[in-house]
Design a protein around this motif. Structure first.
Motif, PDB file in Angstrom:
ATOM      1  N   MET A  69       0.874  -1.163   0.000  1.00  0.00           N
ATOM      2  CA  MET A  69       0.000   0.000   0.000  1.00  0.00           C
ATOM      3  C   MET A  69       0.913   1.214   0.000  1.00  0.00           C
ATOM      4  O   MET A  69       1.924   1.229   0.721  1.00  0.00           O
ATOM      5  N   VAL A  90       1.530   5.316   0.501  1.00  0.00           N
ATOM      6  CA  VAL A  90       1.073   6.580   1.065  1.00  0.00           C
ATOM      7  C   VAL A  90       1.886   7.668   0.355  1.00  0.00           C
ATOM      8  O   VAL A  90       3.021   7.946   0.733  1.00  0.00           O
ATOM      9  N   ALA A 146      -2.507   0.794  -4.157  1.00  0.00           N
ATOM     10  CA  ALA A 146      -1.996  -0.470  -3.627  1.00  0.00           C
ATOM     11  C   ALA A 146      -1.990  -1.519  -4.724  1.00  0.00           C
ATOM     12  O   ALA A 146      -2.603  -1.330  -5.768  1.00  0.00           O
ATOM     13  N   ALA A 197       5.801  -1.061  -5.266  1.00  0.00           N
ATOM     14  CA  ALA A 197       5.189   0.183  -4.808  1.00  0.00           C
ATOM     15  C   ALA A 197       5.323   1.273  -5.865  1.00  0.00           C
ATOM     16  O   ALA A 197       4.350   1.975  -6.163  1.00  0.00           O
ATOM     17  N   THR A 199       7.688  -0.251   5.321  1.00  0.00           N
ATOM     18  CA  THR A 199       7.518  -0.999   6.564  1.00  0.00           C
ATOM     19  C   THR A 199       7.742  -2.489   6.318  1.00  0.00           C
ATOM     20  O   THR A 199       7.755  -2.949   5.175  1.00  0.00           O
ATOM     21  N   SER A 206      -3.688  -6.420   7.549  1.00  0.00           N
ATOM     22  CA  SER A 206      -4.737  -5.418   7.737  1.00  0.00           C
ATOM     23  C   SER A 206      -6.069  -6.005   8.192  1.00  0.00           C
ATOM     24  O   SER A 206      -6.906  -5.291   8.716  1.00  0.00           O
ATOM     25  N   VAL A 266       3.712  -1.181   3.855  1.00  0.00           N
ATOM     26  CA  VAL A 266       3.321   0.197   3.558  1.00  0.00           C
ATOM     27  C   VAL A 266       4.555   0.940   3.059  1.00  0.00           C
ATOM     28  O   VAL A 266       5.594   0.948   3.719  1.00  0.00           O
ATOM     29  N   LYS A 312      -7.967   2.171   6.789  1.00  0.00           N
ATOM     30  CA  LYS A 312      -6.601   2.711   6.921  1.00  0.00           C
ATOM     31  C   LYS A 312      -6.593   4.227   6.671  1.00  0.00           C
ATOM     32  O   LYS A 312      -5.758   4.934   7.228  1.00  0.00           O
TER      33      LYS A 312
END
Length: 186
Positions: free
Chosen positions: A47, A49, A77, A90, A108, A113, A124, A176
Protein backbone atom coordinates in the motif's frame (compact mmCIF):
# COMPACT_ATOMS: atom_id res chain seq x y z
CA UNK A 1 0.81 -22.95 26.21
CA UNK A 2 1.24 -21.04 22.99
CA UNK A 3 -1.48 -21.37 20.27
CA UNK A 4 -0.30 -23.18 17.16
CA UNK A 5 -1.58 -24.29 13.77
CA UNK A 6 -2.16 -28.07 13.54
CA UNK A 7 -3.35 -28.29 9.96
CA UNK A 8 -5.56 -26.84 7.26
CA UNK A 9 -8.18 -28.04 4.82
CA UNK A 10 -8.70 -26.32 1.46
CA UNK A 11 -12.37 -25.40 1.04
CA UNK A 12 -12.34 -23.61 -2.34
CA UNK A 13 -9.92 -22.01 -4.75
CA UNK A 14 -10.32 -19.58 -7.64
CA UNK A 15 -8.05 -17.44 -9.82
CA UNK A 16 -6.96 -15.02 -7.07
CA UNK A 17 -8.32 -16.31 -3.75
CA UNK A 18 -8.52 -19.49 -1.75
CA UNK A 19 -10.73 -20.36 1.19
CA UNK A 20 -9.37 -22.69 3.84
CA UNK A 21 -10.29 -24.10 7.22
CA UNK A 22 -7.46 -23.87 9.71
CA UNK A 23 -7.18 -26.27 12.65
CA UNK A 24 -5.32 -24.91 15.66
CA UNK A 25 -4.73 -25.60 19.32
CA UNK A 26 -5.61 -22.62 21.48
CA UNK A 27 -3.66 -21.47 24.55
CA UNK A 28 -5.61 -23.93 26.74
CA UNK A 29 -4.81 -26.93 24.51
CA UNK A 30 -8.29 -27.07 23.00
CA UNK A 31 -8.56 -27.89 19.27
CA UNK A 32 -10.35 -25.13 17.32
CA UNK A 33 -11.29 -24.32 13.70
CA UNK A 34 -11.05 -21.01 11.79
CA UNK A 35 -11.90 -20.03 8.23
CA UNK A 36 -9.55 -17.86 6.20
CA UNK A 37 -9.64 -16.23 2.76
CA UNK A 38 -6.17 -15.80 1.32
CA UNK A 39 -4.39 -14.96 -1.91
CA UNK A 40 -3.51 -17.87 -4.14
CA UNK A 41 0.26 -18.54 -4.19
CA UNK A 42 0.73 -16.61 -0.92
CA UNK A 43 1.04 -13.27 -2.75
CA UNK A 44 2.14 -10.20 -0.83
CA UNK A 45 0.81 -6.67 -1.29
CA UNK A 46 1.98 -3.08 -0.91
CA UNK A 47 0.00 0.00 0.00
CA UNK A 48 1.44 3.36 -0.97
CA UNK A 49 1.07 6.58 1.06
CA UNK A 50 2.04 9.25 -1.50
CA UNK A 51 2.87 12.73 -0.16
CA UNK A 52 3.31 15.65 -2.56
CA UNK A 53 5.61 18.45 -1.47
CA UNK A 54 5.95 21.34 -1.21
CA UNK A 55 2.14 21.35 -1.64
CA UNK A 56 1.54 19.19 1.47
CA UNK A 57 -0.99 17.05 -0.36
CA UNK A 58 -1.70 13.32 -0.30
CA UNK A 59 -2.92 11.15 -3.15
CA UNK A 60 -6.03 9.04 -2.70
CA UNK A 61 -7.75 6.84 -5.23
CA UNK A 62 -11.40 5.94 -5.80
CA UNK A 63 -12.40 2.67 -7.41
CA UNK A 64 -15.24 0.17 -7.36
CA UNK A 65 -14.61 -2.80 -5.09
CA UNK A 66 -17.08 -5.63 -5.79
CA UNK A 67 -16.88 -7.20 -2.28
CA UNK A 68 -18.23 -3.94 -0.80
CA UNK A 69 -20.57 -3.09 -3.68
CA UNK A 70 -19.27 0.49 -3.40
CA UNK A 71 -16.85 2.96 -4.80
CA UNK A 72 -14.03 2.95 -2.25
CA UNK A 73 -11.58 5.66 -1.17
CA UNK A 74 -8.18 4.06 -0.67
CA UNK A 75 -4.47 4.60 -0.94
CA UNK A 76 -2.91 3.19 -4.13
CA UNK A 77 -2.00 -0.47 -3.63
CA UNK A 78 -1.31 -3.70 -5.43
CA UNK A 79 0.27 -7.11 -5.41
CA UNK A 80 3.99 -7.76 -5.49
CA UNK A 81 4.64 -9.60 -8.76
CA UNK A 82 6.80 -12.76 -8.76
CA UNK A 83 10.49 -11.77 -8.81
CA UNK A 84 9.66 -8.14 -7.92
CA UNK A 85 10.78 -6.39 -4.75
CA UNK A 86 8.18 -4.65 -2.59
CA UNK A 87 9.96 -1.36 -3.34
CA UNK A 88 9.69 -1.87 -7.11
CA UNK A 89 6.08 -2.97 -6.74
CA UNK A 90 5.19 0.18 -4.81
CA UNK A 91 6.70 2.45 -7.44
CA UNK A 92 5.06 0.50 -10.28
CA UNK A 93 1.63 0.50 -8.66
CA UNK A 94 1.83 4.22 -7.83
CA UNK A 95 2.62 5.02 -11.47
CA UNK A 96 0.02 2.63 -12.91
CA UNK A 97 -2.81 3.76 -10.65
CA UNK A 98 -2.11 7.51 -10.45
CA UNK A 99 0.44 8.45 -13.13
CA UNK A 100 2.74 9.92 -10.46
CA UNK A 101 6.31 8.91 -9.68
CA UNK A 102 8.32 9.74 -6.62
CA UNK A 103 11.01 8.70 -4.21
CA UNK A 104 10.50 5.90 -1.72
CA UNK A 105 11.31 7.29 1.73
CA UNK A 106 10.30 4.33 3.91
CA UNK A 107 9.00 0.80 3.56
CA UNK A 108 7.52 -1.00 6.56
CA UNK A 109 7.84 -4.68 7.29
CA UNK A 110 4.91 -6.80 6.13
CA UNK A 111 1.92 -6.57 8.45
CA UNK A 112 -1.71 -7.65 8.26
CA UNK A 113 -4.74 -5.42 7.74
CA UNK A 114 -7.54 -7.91 8.44
CA UNK A 115 -5.95 -10.77 10.41
CA UNK A 116 -9.30 -12.17 11.53
CA UNK A 117 -10.17 -12.94 7.90
CA UNK A 118 -6.95 -13.19 5.92
CA UNK A 119 -3.26 -13.87 6.27
CA UNK A 120 -2.42 -11.52 3.36
CA UNK A 121 0.83 -9.69 4.20
CA UNK A 122 0.91 -5.98 3.31
CA UNK A 123 3.84 -3.57 3.47
CA UNK A 124 3.32 0.20 3.56
CA UNK A 125 5.48 2.32 1.25
CA UNK A 126 5.83 6.02 2.00
CA UNK A 127 6.63 7.95 -1.18
CA UNK A 128 7.59 11.60 -1.57
CA UNK A 129 6.49 13.22 -4.84
CA UNK A 130 8.00 16.47 -6.14
CA UNK A 131 4.92 18.60 -6.78
CA UNK A 132 6.98 21.09 -8.80
CA UNK A 133 7.67 18.37 -11.40
CA UNK A 134 3.90 18.09 -12.01
CA UNK A 135 3.01 21.78 -11.71
CA UNK A 136 2.11 22.43 -15.36
CA UNK A 137 1.31 18.94 -16.57
CA UNK A 138 -1.72 16.74 -16.91
CA UNK A 139 -1.11 13.49 -15.06
CA UNK A 140 -2.62 10.33 -16.50
CA UNK A 141 -2.75 6.93 -14.89
CA UNK A 142 -1.53 3.82 -16.74
CA UNK A 143 -4.07 1.34 -15.42
CA UNK A 144 -4.60 -2.25 -16.38
CA UNK A 145 -7.57 -2.82 -18.72
CA UNK A 146 -9.72 -4.11 -15.85
CA UNK A 147 -9.11 -1.03 -13.67
CA UNK A 148 -11.06 2.22 -13.51
CA UNK A 149 -9.42 4.48 -10.94
CA UNK A 150 -9.91 8.14 -10.12
CA UNK A 151 -7.08 10.04 -8.38
CA UNK A 152 -7.47 12.88 -5.87
CA UNK A 153 -4.85 15.30 -4.59
CA UNK A 154 -5.96 16.41 -1.14
CA UNK A 155 -4.30 19.00 1.08
CA UNK A 156 -3.40 17.67 4.52
CA UNK A 157 -5.72 20.18 6.20
CA UNK A 158 -8.65 19.07 3.98
CA UNK A 159 -8.43 15.27 4.44
CA UNK A 160 -11.22 15.01 7.03
CA UNK A 161 -13.52 17.17 4.87
CA UNK A 162 -12.63 15.06 1.82
CA UNK A 163 -13.60 11.92 3.75
CA UNK A 164 -16.92 13.47 4.86
CA UNK A 165 -17.76 14.50 1.27
CA UNK A 166 -16.95 11.02 -0.04
CA UNK A 167 -19.08 9.41 2.68
CA UNK A 168 -21.96 11.80 1.89
CA UNK A 169 -21.94 10.66 -1.75
CA UNK A 170 -22.06 7.01 -0.66
CA UNK A 171 -18.40 6.03 -1.06
CA UNK A 172 -16.88 3.49 1.30
CA UNK A 173 -13.69 4.47 3.13
CA UNK A 174 -10.83 2.03 3.68
CA UNK A 175 -10.30 1.99 7.45
CA UNK A 176 -6.60 2.71 6.92
CA UNK A 177 -7.65 6.16 5.64
CA UNK A 178 -9.50 6.87 8.91
CA UNK A 179 -6.44 5.84 10.92
CA UNK A 180 -4.17 7.96 8.74
CA UNK A 181 -6.40 11.03 9.08
CA UNK A 182 -6.58 10.59 12.86
CA UNK A 183 -2.79 10.22 13.12
CA UNK A 184 -2.28 13.44 11.17
CA UNK A 185 -4.39 15.29 13.76
CA UNK A 186 -2.13 14.26 16.65
Amino acid sequence: MRPEICGETPLASAKFLKLREISFCDDKGKMRKWESADRVADAKAVMIVPHISPDDEYLFIRQFRPPTGKMMIEFPAGLVEPGETPEASAMRELYEETGYSGKLTELTNFGFSSPGMSGEPIAVAFVEIDGNAYRDSVVSAHMEECESIETFRVKRRDIKGFIRRCEAQGDGIDTKIYLFAAALQK
